[in-house]
Design an enzyme around this catalytic site. Sequence first.
Site, PDB file in Angstrom:
ATOM      1  CB  CYS A  34      48.094 111.193  25.929  1.00 43.20           C
ATOM      2  SG  CYS A  34      49.432 110.215  25.231  1.00 43.20           S
TER       3      CYS A  34
HETATM    4  P1  NAD Z   1      55.918 109.847  18.406  1.00 43.01           P
HETATM    5  O1  NAD Z   1      55.416 110.758  17.354  1.00 43.01           O
HETATM    6  O2  NAD Z   1      56.894 110.322  19.419  1.00 43.01           O
HETATM    7  O3  NAD Z   1      56.566 108.557  17.724  1.00 43.01           O
HETATM    8  C1  NAD Z   1      56.015 107.878  16.626  1.00 43.01           C
HETATM    9  C2  NAD Z   1      57.177 107.452  15.738  1.00 43.01           C
HETATM   10  O4  NAD Z   1      56.667 106.611  14.695  1.00 43.01           O
HETATM   11  C3  NAD Z   1      57.905 108.595  15.058  1.00 43.01           C
HETATM   12  O5  NAD Z   1      59.270 108.526  15.375  1.00 43.01           O
HETATM   13  C4  NAD Z   1      57.645 108.350  13.553  1.00 43.01           C
HETATM   14  O6  NAD Z   1      58.739 108.762  12.756  1.00 43.01           O
HETATM   15  C5  NAD Z   1      57.439 106.857  13.525  1.00 43.01           C
HETATM   16  N1  NAD Z   1      56.695 106.325  12.377  1.00 43.01           N
HETATM   17  C6  NAD Z   1      55.618 106.854  11.751  1.00 43.01           C
HETATM   18  N2  NAD Z   1      55.209 106.019  10.755  1.00 43.01           N
HETATM   19  C7  NAD Z   1      56.041 104.959  10.769  1.00 43.01           C
HETATM   20  C8  NAD Z   1      56.122 103.753   9.993  1.00 43.01           C
HETATM   21  N3  NAD Z   1      55.245 103.492   9.018  1.00 43.01           N
HETATM   22  N4  NAD Z   1      57.112 102.888  10.275  1.00 43.01           N
HETATM   23  C9  NAD Z   1      58.000 103.142  11.255  1.00 43.01           C
HETATM   24  N5  NAD Z   1      57.972 104.258  12.034  1.00 43.01           N
HETATM   25  C10 NAD Z   1      56.990 105.139  11.789  1.00 43.01           C
HETATM   26  O7  NAD Z   1      54.604 109.277  19.128  1.00 43.01           O
HETATM   27  P2  NAD Z   1      54.483 108.723  20.629  1.00 43.01           P
HETATM   28  O8  NAD Z   1      54.349 109.844  21.587  1.00 43.01           O
HETATM   29  O9  NAD Z   1      55.535 107.689  20.850  1.00 43.01           O
HETATM   30  O10 NAD Z   1      53.049 108.029  20.543  1.00 43.01           O
HETATM   31  C11 NAD Z   1      52.845 106.827  19.822  1.00 43.01           C
HETATM   32  C12 NAD Z   1      51.466 106.296  20.148  1.00 43.01           C
HETATM   33  O11 NAD Z   1      51.392 105.970  21.550  1.00 43.01           O
HETATM   34  C13 NAD Z   1      50.322 107.279  19.912  1.00 43.01           C
HETATM   35  O12 NAD Z   1      49.193 106.556  19.490  1.00 43.01           O
HETATM   36  C14 NAD Z   1      50.071 107.880  21.285  1.00 43.01           C
HETATM   37  O13 NAD Z   1      48.747 108.341  21.425  1.00 43.01           O
HETATM   38  C15 NAD Z   1      50.342 106.685  22.173  1.00 43.01           C
HETATM   39  N6  NAD Z   1      50.769 107.035  23.546  1.00 43.01           N
HETATM   40  C16 NAD Z   1      51.695 108.023  23.751  1.00 43.01           C
HETATM   41  C17 NAD Z   1      52.111 108.320  25.040  1.00 43.01           C
HETATM   42  C18 NAD Z   1      53.077 109.441  25.300  1.00 43.01           C
HETATM   43  O14 NAD Z   1      53.180 109.857  26.469  1.00 43.01           O
HETATM   44  N7  NAD Z   1      53.800 109.951  24.323  1.00 43.01           N
HETATM   45  C19 NAD Z   1      51.597 107.597  26.130  1.00 43.01           C
HETATM   46  C20 NAD Z   1      50.673 106.573  25.879  1.00 43.01           C
HETATM   47  C21 NAD Z   1      50.269 106.306  24.582  1.00 43.01           C
END
Ligand code: NAD
Length: 424
Positions: free
Chosen positions: A265
């Site tokens: 992030c």
């Molecule tokens: P991640 O990569 O762990 O998870 C995303 C998931 O989405 C993956 O499992 C992927 O396979 C799936 N995916 C992709 N395209 C898809 C589709 N079309 N349909 C269904 N599933 C699909 O990402 P994350 O860490 O969970 O982050 C997600 C969002 O949240 C990002 O924008 C990130 O910036 C934000 N965010 C993350 C955190 C964190 O600590 N990880 C905290 C706050 C915000």
Amino acid sequence: MNISVIGSGYVGLITGAGFAKLGHKVICVDVVKEKVDAINAGKPHLYEEGLPQLLKEVVPKHLSATTDLARAIKETELTFIGVGTPPQKDGNPDLTFIRQAAASIGEALKQKTGYHVVVVKSTVTPGTSEDVVGRLIEQHSGKKANRDFGLAMSPEFLREGKAIDDFFNPVRVVIGSRDERAVKVLQDLYKPLHARVIVTEPKVAELIKYASNAFLATKISFANEVGNLCKALGIDVYEVMEGVGLDPRIGRAFLDAGPGYGGSCLPKDLNALRGVAGRSKVQTTLLDAVKKVNDEQPILMVRLAEKHLGSLKGKTIGLMGVAFKPGTDDIRESQAIPICAELLLKGAKVVAHDPEAAANMQKLFPQVQFLNSPEAVVAGSSAVLIVTGWPEHASPELYRNAVVIDGRHLIPKDACKIYEGLGW
Ligand code: NAD
């Protein structure tokens, strides 16, 4: 309520499991079948403390997973989008997954009657929820946002390693929407969590997330710059920050000097904000400096090793931890990555230990040898770099005869043969 969550990674799975625990019926969707199968078996596909127990409680009665997005939309009334928005080479977020998810949600909504709320939880730059997600859903569904379906942006603030606690005890919930019905649905959904709720426009909600992360990154780079001065003056920056942080206008959090911020992030969101500013012809002198300090900080650890060992060519250097912080298996933008790359560039052999993140790092650096115990790393290394700060690496006895570059203020200075801190 029936809720679907698109994207079952760190954010999606914890959001889904959290709402399931609150008694809702949740369907998690992902494009990766292995993740879906693991969730349906009640086993997380990622490491987060407390998640195995939580899934055990909610799967299958309140939580199930599927690759069938259309069915998930059909069987629910509210959908969170939690897909990844990884950085592109130019720093701007890659919206490919968001676009795909929005288009598929639109196709599914075309087949559905009745009101449905779509909430963007992924971190996206100001304007994206309405101009990209809303428009794509409208194009693919033939329906109108905020009339036929509700559109909202509610950024996620969870911290990996403390994500479940953060879900159940949010400091604030931000709801960005122009649709009163959608706002009411989300206010009711979040009511049991007793958080302060801010209702605003979608683009404000989007910017609240970026500005929050940019400020946290700024605090860390500030602590690191002061830390580098402390090192030159023979002062411990942690002592200084204890005093500084007592001022309630400043606060003690995120003033821990070390190898710099990493993770999925802070680096990505800071860069995205700089990109947004650049496109708006606004200078980001402060944010540029925050990034510069952070880029230089991990390399200082390698320089400190060289100070004691001379050339690192052919020498074995041990890394204690490669995850971007303790409590996670996530290595995205971990400061261990530039450290590792620099060590390899200098001709060192790198050995490492990490309780959770070894497999992820191994994919990136197959030449790094992961050992089974911290003791083995110390025993075989000319110098040991404490990178992550895992409690498993905090025992002073481990390091008795070692040269230690401590990036996390983890062990006492007199615990080893030679000790160097980063800002102390
Ligand atoms: P991640 O990569 O762990 O998870 C995303 C998931 O989405 C993956 O499992 C992927 O396979 C799936 N995916 C992709 N395209 C898809 C589709 N079309 N349909 C269904 N599933 C699909 O990402 P994350 O860490 O969970 O982050 C997600 C969002 O949240 C990002 O924008 C990130 O910036 C934000 N965010 C993350 C955190 C964190 O600590 N990880 C905290 C706050 C915000």
